[in-house]
Design a protein around this motif. Structure first.
Motif, PDB file in Angstrom:
ATOM      1  N   PRO A 213      53.916  67.148  57.052  1.00  0.00           N
ATOM      2  CA  PRO A 213      52.593  66.808  57.601  1.00  0.00           C
ATOM      3  C   PRO A 213      52.379  67.441  58.972  1.00  0.00           C
ATOM      4  N   PRO A 214      51.150  67.888  59.258  1.00  0.00           N
ATOM      5  CA  PRO A 214      50.870  68.568  60.521  1.00  0.00           C
ATOM      6  C   PRO A 214      51.141  67.717  61.761  1.00  0.00           C
ATOM      7  N   ASP A 215      51.084  66.410  61.645  1.00  0.00           N
ATOM      8  CA  ASP A 215      51.306  65.534  62.797  1.00  0.00           C
ATOM      9  C   ASP A 215      52.751  65.038  62.884  1.00  0.00           C
ATOM     10  N   SER A 216      53.664  65.713  62.213  1.00  0.00           N
ATOM     11  CA  SER A 216      55.067  65.286  62.208  1.00  0.00           C
ATOM     12  C   SER A 216      55.661  65.380  63.603  1.00  0.00           C
ATOM     13  N   GLY A 217      56.467  64.381  63.923  1.00  0.00           N
ATOM     14  CA  GLY A 217      57.169  64.366  65.202  1.00  0.00           C
ATOM     15  C   GLY A 217      58.549  64.978  65.065  1.00  0.00           C
ATOM     16  N   PRO A 218      59.303  64.963  66.153  1.00  0.00           N
ATOM     17  CA  PRO A 218      60.615  65.605  66.127  1.00  0.00           C
ATOM     18  C   PRO A 218      61.580  65.005  65.109  1.00  0.00           C
ATOM     19  N   ARG A 219      61.552  63.704  64.903  1.00  0.00           N
ATOM     20  CA  ARG A 219      62.471  63.102  63.920  1.00  0.00           C
ATOM     21  C   ARG A 219      62.173  63.603  62.507  1.00  0.00           C
ATOM     22  N   GLU A 220      60.873  63.691  62.175  1.00  0.00           N
ATOM     23  CA  GLU A 220      60.494  64.150  60.840  1.00  0.00           C
ATOM     24  C   GLU A 220      60.848  65.622  60.643  1.00  0.00           C
TER      25      GLU A 220
END
Length: 172
Positions: free
Chosen positions: A67-74
């Motif tokens: 997903p475009p809004d993924s954070g560092p953990r994802e």
């Protein structure tokens, strides 16, 4: 009388395929180094590594988009899955650490790296340029994520493990 081929469990076949591909890669690197020199071998190795990593990540993303809004953990979890597709855990041990969600930063530690062991065994480690940033850049491109990425520590240069720091960049 024709003998039947040995049947392996699927996981063993996949591990054998990975090891065989990486053996091909190692022999290819050695052949280029012998024929055209260390600089050409390093340059082509990095180019091919980026291409293969991008292709693996692109194929992965078709089934499981990031997903475009993924954070560092994802994103770090996706990179670990990609590493699992390209290497066995015994070949490369990659773990994400040091998360800073607010700034989109994380570190990745590689504590096992078979290529460096193989290069040392073949007396080719000196002059070898690790293509790790090219591999990671290919993964980022393939999953459609933009990130700044840097080497923090490198086993090739004597560190106990390789460490990378990535920082997600906002998509335009």
């Amino acid at each position: 009388m024709r003998e039947r081929a040995v049947e392996f469990p699927l996981s063993s076949e996949i591990a054998l395929l990975r090891r065989s591909w990486w053996l091909h890669d190692a022999r290819w690197y050695q052949a280029v180094k012998s024929r055209f020199g260390q600089e050409a071998a390093n340059e082509l190795n990095a180019e091919v590594m980026r291409f293969v990593a991008r292709r693996v990540a692109t194929l992965y993303s078709r089934r499981k988009p990031t997903p475009p809004d993924s954070g560092p953990r994802e994103v770090a979890a996706v990179l670990q899955e990609l590493a699992g597709l390209m290497f066995t855990r015994a070949m490369v041990r990659l773990d994400a650490t040091e998360f800073d969600e607010a700034d989109g930063v994380w570190e990745t530690e590689v504590s096992e790296h078979f290529a460096l062991k193989m290069l040392a065994a073949s007396r080719s480690l000196e002059g070898y340029d690790c293509p790790c940033l090219d591999l990671r850049a290919g993964w980022f491109e393939g999953i459609g994520v933009t990130a700044d990425d840097e080497v923090v520590a490198c086993m090739r240069e004597g560190a106990e493990s390789c460490r990378f720091r990535a920082c997600l960049k906002a998509s335009d």
